[in-house]
Design a protein around this motif. Structure first.
Motif, short mmCIF file in Angstrom:
data_model
loop_
_atom_site.label_atom_id
_atom_site.label_comp_id
_atom_site.label_asym_id
_atom_site.label_seq_id
_atom_site.Cartn_x
_atom_site.Cartn_y
_atom_site.Cartn_z
N THR A 572 0.83 -1.22 0.00
CA THR A 572 0.00 0.00 0.00
C THR A 572 0.86 1.25 0.00
O THR A 572 0.64 2.19 -0.79
CB THR A 572 -0.93 0.00 1.22
N VAL A 573 1.85 1.29 0.89
CA VAL A 573 2.73 2.46 0.96
C VAL A 573 3.50 2.62 -0.35
O VAL A 573 3.66 3.73 -0.86
CB VAL A 573 3.69 2.33 2.16
N THR A 574 3.96 1.51 -0.91
CA THR A 574 4.69 1.56 -2.20
C THR A 574 3.79 2.13 -3.29
O THR A 574 4.22 2.98 -4.09
CB THR A 574 5.17 0.16 -2.59
N ALA A 575 2.53 1.67 -3.36
CA ALA A 575 1.60 2.15 -4.38
C ALA A 575 1.34 3.65 -4.23
O ALA A 575 1.25 4.39 -5.21
CB ALA A 575 0.29 1.38 -4.31
N VAL A 583 3.95 10.23 2.14
CA VAL A 583 3.44 9.31 3.15
C VAL A 583 4.10 9.63 4.49
O VAL A 583 5.32 9.71 4.60
CB VAL A 583 3.70 7.84 2.77
N TYR A 584 3.25 9.83 5.53
CA TYR A 584 3.72 10.15 6.87
C TYR A 584 3.31 9.04 7.84
O TYR A 584 2.31 8.34 7.62
CB TYR A 584 3.11 11.46 7.36
N LEU A 585 4.09 8.89 8.91
CA LEU A 585 3.76 7.97 10.00
C LEU A 585 3.54 8.81 11.25
O LEU A 585 4.43 9.56 11.67
CB LEU A 585 4.88 6.95 10.22
N LEU A 586 2.35 8.70 11.85
CA LEU A 586 1.98 9.50 13.02
C LEU A 586 1.44 8.56 14.09
O LEU A 586 0.46 7.84 13.85
CB LEU A 586 0.93 10.54 12.62
N SER A 587 2.05 8.56 15.27
CA SER A 587 1.69 7.56 16.28
C SER A 587 1.85 8.11 17.69
O SER A 587 2.58 9.08 17.93
CB SER A 587 2.56 6.32 16.10
N GLY A 588 1.14 7.47 18.60
CA GLY A 588 1.33 7.76 20.01
C GLY A 588 2.40 6.89 20.63
O GLY A 588 2.71 7.01 21.81
N ASP A 589 3.00 6.01 19.81
CA ASP A 589 4.00 5.07 20.31
C ASP A 589 5.37 5.74 20.42
O ASP A 589 5.56 6.90 20.05
CB ASP A 589 4.07 3.85 19.39
N MET A 601 8.92 0.00 6.24
CA MET A 601 7.89 0.46 5.31
C MET A 601 8.43 1.42 4.26
O MET A 601 7.68 1.92 3.43
CB MET A 601 6.76 1.16 6.08
N SER A 602 9.74 1.71 4.32
CA SER A 602 10.37 2.67 3.39
C SER A 602 9.75 4.06 3.51
O SER A 602 9.51 4.76 2.52
CB SER A 602 10.25 2.17 1.94
N ILE A 603 9.47 4.48 4.76
CA ILE A 603 8.99 5.83 5.05
C ILE A 603 10.15 6.64 5.61
O ILE A 603 10.83 6.20 6.54
CB ILE A 603 7.82 5.81 6.04
N SER A 604 10.39 7.81 5.06
CA SER A 604 11.50 8.65 5.51
C SER A 604 11.35 9.03 6.98
O SER A 604 10.24 9.32 7.45
CB SER A 604 11.55 9.92 4.65
N LYS A 605 12.48 9.04 7.72
CA LYS A 605 12.44 9.41 9.13
C LYS A 605 11.97 10.85 9.33
O LYS A 605 11.41 11.19 10.38
CB LYS A 605 13.83 9.24 9.76
N GLN A 606 12.19 11.71 8.32
CA GLN A 606 11.73 13.10 8.42
C GLN A 606 10.21 13.19 8.42
O GLN A 606 9.64 14.23 8.76
CB GLN A 606 12.29 13.94 7.26
N LYS A 607 9.55 12.09 8.03
CA LYS A 607 8.09 12.10 7.98
C LYS A 607 7.50 11.14 9.01
O LYS A 607 6.41 10.62 8.84
CB LYS A 607 7.61 11.73 6.58
N VAL A 608 8.25 10.93 10.10
CA VAL A 608 7.80 10.08 11.20
C VAL A 608 7.61 10.95 12.44
O VAL A 608 8.51 11.71 12.83
CB VAL A 608 8.82 8.96 11.49
N LEU A 667 -12.39 0.64 5.63
CA LEU A 667 -11.87 -0.52 4.90
C LEU A 667 -11.73 -1.67 5.90
O LEU A 667 -10.68 -1.84 6.51
CB LEU A 667 -10.52 -0.19 4.26
N PRO A 668 -12.77 -2.47 6.11
CA PRO A 668 -12.73 -3.50 7.15
C PRO A 668 -11.83 -4.68 6.84
O PRO A 668 -11.38 -5.37 7.75
CB PRO A 668 -14.20 -3.94 7.26
N ASN A 669 -11.57 -4.94 5.56
CA ASN A 669 -10.87 -6.18 5.20
C ASN A 669 -9.40 -5.99 4.86
O ASN A 669 -8.57 -6.82 5.20
CB ASN A 669 -11.59 -6.85 4.02
N SER A 670 -9.08 -4.91 4.18
CA SER A 670 -7.72 -4.82 3.64
C SER A 670 -7.27 -3.37 3.53
O SER A 670 -7.99 -2.53 2.99
CB SER A 670 -7.66 -5.49 2.26
N ILE A 671 -6.06 -3.12 4.03
CA ILE A 671 -5.49 -1.77 3.92
C ILE A 671 -5.07 -1.46 2.48
O ILE A 671 -4.95 -0.30 2.11
CB ILE A 671 -4.28 -1.63 4.88
N ASN A 672 -4.88 -2.49 1.66
CA ASN A 672 -4.41 -2.23 0.30
C ASN A 672 -5.48 -1.63 -0.60
O ASN A 672 -5.23 -1.36 -1.77
CB ASN A 672 -3.85 -3.51 -0.34
N ARG A 673 -6.68 -1.38 -0.04
CA ARG A 673 -7.72 -0.68 -0.79
C ARG A 673 -7.55 0.85 -0.70
O ARG A 673 -8.30 1.58 -1.35
CB ARG A 673 -9.10 -1.06 -0.26
#
Length: 746
Positions: A572-575, A583-589, A601-608, A667-673
């Motif tokens: 999904t991220v590649t597409a 593409v950004y990663l945003l988390s409470g973790d 996931m090949s997401i740049s650290k600048q976008k985490v 999207l209950p079944n698949s994130i690739n949608r």
């Protein structure tokens, strides 16, 4: 490029103004609205009230948002003003009442439509014969009785099915905000008056069929519009479906008893046991344990709970037992504030809704003036007053914007069934508009890109142990444990290993588990805890995702875990990257966990961005949207604010009911949608604009013809119907385009 520093600073800078803005605004519930015209009338009325700087009313959510600058408006005055218009304003939002109101409205619409279809069909049959009279289909002496029959069959449609339009039309007129209902009322009343007069004069030129068709088509449009109305109240109500309504408290005898959560006051002591979900916000007074707080914060790892720690309603205690002092009752909890904030976000109008409102406000006075002009011109040309009025009726009917009101719901309706079959659940029609311009996608981490349980990464047995024996020992020790690591272990090896269930197991909150059996004592937990129990361990770097084991006082080895990436997440991220989206990663973790996943996931650290609260996630999205058009993808209650506030909210996987409702797309079944959803929405918005263009072009072309008397009222009704059919056929292209774009995404 947006770095962690500049976006974080922007969020901090924006926090104070946002707090100030909240002090100068309030959310109310409006009871009695039956259509968008009701909302327009109430909005116009509220904007005229003293000290109100801006008011927005959302029909779908039954919500009014009031803003003021210095002096707060008099609430009683607002209530009286709204009541005079025929509605009720409430200071508290009641999702149950809103749901009941919408269900009642939908049932009434269905009944009115049924009456309109049945009696309208019988009204049309004699009208059709009258149309065929010039071709010799009907003798002249039967034409007046046929016209009378058409009128008699039209009575239930005009008096019952169309009654709602007249009430709302009058209300909007009194509020100086006439809308489609006002125009429908004028057209129906004019057509009926002229028809009755014609019958009285012994003539057969009646227009009951035109009035019937107008009412029927508008009821269809309203019924489709009501199908998406429940979204907002379901969001607010859904937030509380997962929260228990009772709590355990100490009674006067010192015994534990159950009480309703809404009866407890601040300072009361409640008891929370392992496996239970907390109903009220509180601070730990005594006890120890580990809690799953991911529902509200997004942190995947269980959090240790000791005296002084805060635990919020909606969180689950995994291990141990706690006594908590209640710090916030029902209505004041963190989850209550989140739902209130989401209600405010839902009161906003999307750009296409605003555009349609502006078109309607501009079109309606033009139509009324055109109808009056048609009557005047016909009179000046020597036509009788009845013929002139008939021409005016034709203008009202031919220009009635049925196609305009159907342009958006038709696209949504045609696309919905096909989307649902492929696992794309559309919850907000605005999604098909909003997604067209998306150029940045922000993902939550826990539960969205990853699953709830970690998976085994490596198994490192100590000398004398092998992988199978070490995994079997771990299964035996952690049998029936609720800890995420134990669940991940069980999910990984449950098919090949069967745990030994006998013996006694004791969990040490935040440390590990002791298993006592006939074979001795076995331990599983942190490296530091095993050392405290007298176990000699080699030099180990504990990263928090390791499970260390010992048997009969001797070290047996360790099992390393990693977060389990959801199936299809990498693709999904590649597409999305291939589509040219950021593409950004945003988390409470934690930072460590977020960076590790971003690398996979090949997401740049600048976008985490990590360790963000629900409010900070929302602020992040708002800040990013100043320079980008954002879709937010999440799954937990902690994502609800960001999902509702983003231009496009997409809930994935096993999202909570409230989160799924807060999102525009589920999207209950698949994130690739996700990529296919964005492509589909882009094409859907194109169809919406094409429908709007056709609806306006139709009016521009036919209004002048009707003004000059070249369009008979019956032909006007037929032309109005054909315009709606053109919108229908264009919308049907949604099905073909949907399947092609999903196939290309796959």
């Amino acid at each position: 490029m947006h770095t962690s520093a500049n976006i974080s600073n922007a969020i901090d800078d924006n926090t104070a103004p946002e707090r100030d803005a909240k002090k100068n605004s309030a959310i109310f519930m409006i009871e009695g609205m039956r259509c968008g015209s009701c909302a327009i009338a109430i909005e116009a009325l509220l904007n005229k009230q003293p000290n109100v700087s801006e008011a927005t009313v959302n029909f779908s959510a039954d919500i009014a948002m009031i803003h003021w600058k210095l002096i707060e408006p008099d609430i009683l005055q607002l209530e009286r003003a709204v009541k005079r218009l025929g509605y009720s304003l409430h200071t508290s939002i009641c999702p149950k009442r809103s749901a009941e109101q919408a269900d009642k409205t939908r049932k009434l619409l269905q009944m009115r439509l049924a009456v309109a279809v049945v009696f309208g069909m019988w009204s049309m049959m004699p009208a059709i014969l009258l149309y065929l009279a010039p071709f010799g289909a009907v003798e002249h002496e039967y034409m007046w009785p046929l016209a009378l029959a058409s009128g008699l069959f039209a009575i239930p449609v005009v008096l019952y099915s169309g009654s709602h339009f007249y009430r709302v039309g009058l209300r909007t007129l009194l509020a100086a905000a006439p809308g489609l209902d006002t125009l429908i009322t004028l057209a129906v009343v004019a057509a009926c008056i002229v028809s009755v007069w014609q019958l009285k004069m012994g003539q057969h030129h009646v227009y009951f069929d035109a009035a019937v068709m107008l009412i029927t088509f508008q009821l269809i449009a309203r019924l489709m519009d009501s199908s998406v109305r429940r979204r907002a109240s379901d969001i607010v109500q859904g937030y509380f479906h997962t929260i228990p309504e009772t709590v355990n408290v100490f009674n006067e005898a010192g015994e534990i008893s159950k009480k309703a959560a809404n009866t407890l006051t601040l300072g009361k002591i409640i008891v929370l046991s392992a496996g239970q979900k907390l109903a009220l916000d509180g601070v730990v007074k005594s006890g120890a344990g580990q809690a799953d707080v991911s529902l509200l914060t997004g942190e995947h790892a269980p959090q240790p709970m000791i005296p002084g720690n805060e635990l919020l309603a909606g969180c689950t205690l995994l291990e141990g037992e706690l006594q908590l002092i209640v710090t916030a009752g029902v209505g004041e909890r963190r989850i209550d504030r989140l739902s209130h904030s989401i209600s405010g976000l839902l009161s906003r109008k999307m750009a296409l809704q605003q555009l349609t409102d502006r078109i309607a406000r501009w079109l309606i006075p033009v139509i009324v003036v055109s109808a009056i002009l048609a009557v005047v011109l016909a009179t000046l040309q020597g036509e009788s007053i009845m013929v002139a009025v008939g021409i005016g009726v034709a203008v009202l009917i031919v220009s009635c914007p049925c196609a305009l009101s159907l342009a958006i719901p038709m696209v949504i309706t045609m696309g919905y069934s096909g989307m649902l079959q492929q696992g794309i659940v559309l919850r907000d029609p605005a999604a098909l508009e909003a997604a067209a311009d998306i150029n940045a996608v922000v993902f939550d981490k826990t539960g969205t890109l990853t699953t709830a349980e970690p998976s085994i990464h490596t198994v490192l047995p100590a000398p004398g142990w092998n992988n199978s024996d070490l995994l079997q020992l771990a299964m035996n020790i952690l049998h029936d444990s609720l800890h995420p690591t134990a669940k991940g272990l069980q999910a990984s090896v449950a098919k090949s290993l069967v745990p030994v269930t006998d013996g006694h197991r004791e969990s040490k909150a935040g440390e590990g588990t002791v298993w006592k059996s006939t074979n001795g004592v076995a331990l599983a937990g942190r490296a530091s805890w095993l050392r405290q129990q007298g176990v000699s361990l080699p030099t180990i770097i504990d990263n928090g995702m390791q499970l260390h084991l010992a048997n009969q006082g001797r070290y047996a080895g360790s099992i390393n875990f990693q977060e389990t990436v959801r199936e299809g997440a990498v693709e999904t991220v590649t597409a999305l990257h291939q589509q040219g989206l950021d593409v950004y990663l945003l988390s409470g973790d934690t930072q460590q966990s977020c960076y590790a996943l971003a690398e996979r996931m090949s997401i740049s650290k600048q976008k985490v961005f990590f360790e963000h609260t629900p409010e900070q996630k929302h602020q992040f999205v708002e800040t990013l949207e100043k320079s980008a058009r954002v879709a937010f993808v999440g799954d937990g209650l902690n994502d609800g604010l960001a999902l509702a506030g983003a231009r496009l909210g997409i809930a994935v996987g096993r999202a909570s009911s409230a989160t799924a409702m807060a999102a525009a797309v589920y999207l209950p079944n698949s994130i690739n949608r996700v990529p296919a959803t964005l492509l589909l929405a882009q094409k859907a918005r194109t169809l919406m604009y094409q429908n709007l263009f056709w609806a306006l072009t139709y009016n521009v072309l036919l209004i002048p013809l009707a003004v000059w008397g070249w369009v008979h009222p019956v032909i006007a009704a037929l032309a109005m119907s054909l315009s709606s059919l053109c919108v229908l056929f264009n919308s049907m292209r949604m099905q073909r385009r949907y399947h092609s774009y999903v196939s290309s995404a796959d």
